[in-house]
Design a protein around this motif. Sequence first.
Motif: not given
Length: 498
Positions: A308-309, A405-406
């Motif tokens: 995740q970023r 991202d999600t």
Amino acid sequence: MTETSDRAGASAGKPFLDPATWRGRIFNGAWVAAQGGTHTLTEPATGEQLGVTGMANAADVLTAGVQARAAQTAWAASDYKARADIFRRAADLVAQHHDELATWIMRETGAIRAKADLELREAMAHLHEAAAMLRQPRGQLLASASGTMSIARRVPHGVVGVISPFNFPLILSIRSIAPALATGNAVVHKPDLQTPVSGGVLIARIFEAAGLPAGVLHVLPGGVEAGQALCSAPAIGMIAFTGSTAAGHSVGELAGRHLKKMSLELGGKNALIILDDADPEIAAANAAWATFLHQGQICMCAGRVLLQRGIADAVIARLVEKARRLPVGDPMGGNVALGPMINARQVARVHAIVEDSVAAGATLLAGGTFEQLFYRPTVLTGARAGMRCFEEELFGPVASITVFDTDDEAIALASATSGCLALGVITPDIGRAMAIADRVPSGHVHINDQTVVAEAHAPFGGGGTSGNGGRHGGTIDWEEFTQTQWLTIKPAAPRYPF
């Protein structure tokens, strides 16, 4: 371990795997010459000759099938306590000769000592599980008319053919051989020609010394011809295959043509999902283990590391540092973390994947180089759909990283192929992890662990391109290595009107 080398580290006196016992031979309860000739095996790290085994051909396999079928009936009818004792003695022999056997695994597979120790521990666990199976229920009492006993009971297939690969040759052989024997079958086993000792000779010697009756287990190192014969031999009722997806297609097609039961455990493009609330150092350690262990030559390795970023830069920096400092070399020559890959063909394939992925836009942050069969731990970022590092099973020490991202995006990335054998999710939020796990098809899931996890008593296997949903481990083995027979018993035969 060669006939002139003292590197085997065997205790004083005749070693347990004395090459004089099996040199140029196959096993049918005794050590006999193969009709197919002989096969020379070499050590990946040094190129030294390790020994010479028999080389089975189709005629050897057909003969073994007939002999195994003849021996199976008495084996299945023998006292269950005596059979359980054989498995326990076999486990004791593994423990007794641990150091000698570990050295064979290290030299033949290019494994570090920790990996060899793991194989031996798990082999003992599978043998003890096989002994325990013999005390488990093997059927059900069904509803029936008054005066009739109706039973669904598990009965052996007869003879099970086992085909195993080179990467974890002992575990991936014994996990099928032991339960197949425990459920009353005889076994004809074809280990990979690259690891015929740790995947075959070792097992034959263990069971021979433990008192397994002659003819119940056959060990036949061989190539494609032997494998095809195993899949078509009339005396063999089931095939348990572990290997690549491509080879699994061929095995499944041929065995299916001959109406054999199949258990196919194939490759996996597995995913390790690291969420942004994870600890970066722990996450990097999990990623390194899941991608670099045993040179990445494990079907459960994380073929996709999904970060995740919010945590990506921190994890990548730590993973790159680990990749740069992990020592690579001959496992017999010192303290190394990675040994050699199994052969030059595998090195070339992995290097081509890395080079093609970089040409397609991935960024190489560590590794990507090799000397002889020693490939450096490699980190690629920017992996995306269409790149070989994203699409193909790597089977090399390559961390292929994609940033997301999600949670929904992570689920889509992890589900992008039909061959996820194992899924790992790293996060302190168990509910969040479970929500992800419920939406990603996978053979097994490990929350707050990486993907390379297996235990002898737990079901193991995958669907899609990772296999046909077959399972190994624990009580599941009763379903895999037997078939159901309906049995009814009446106190007296009825008088029918005809």
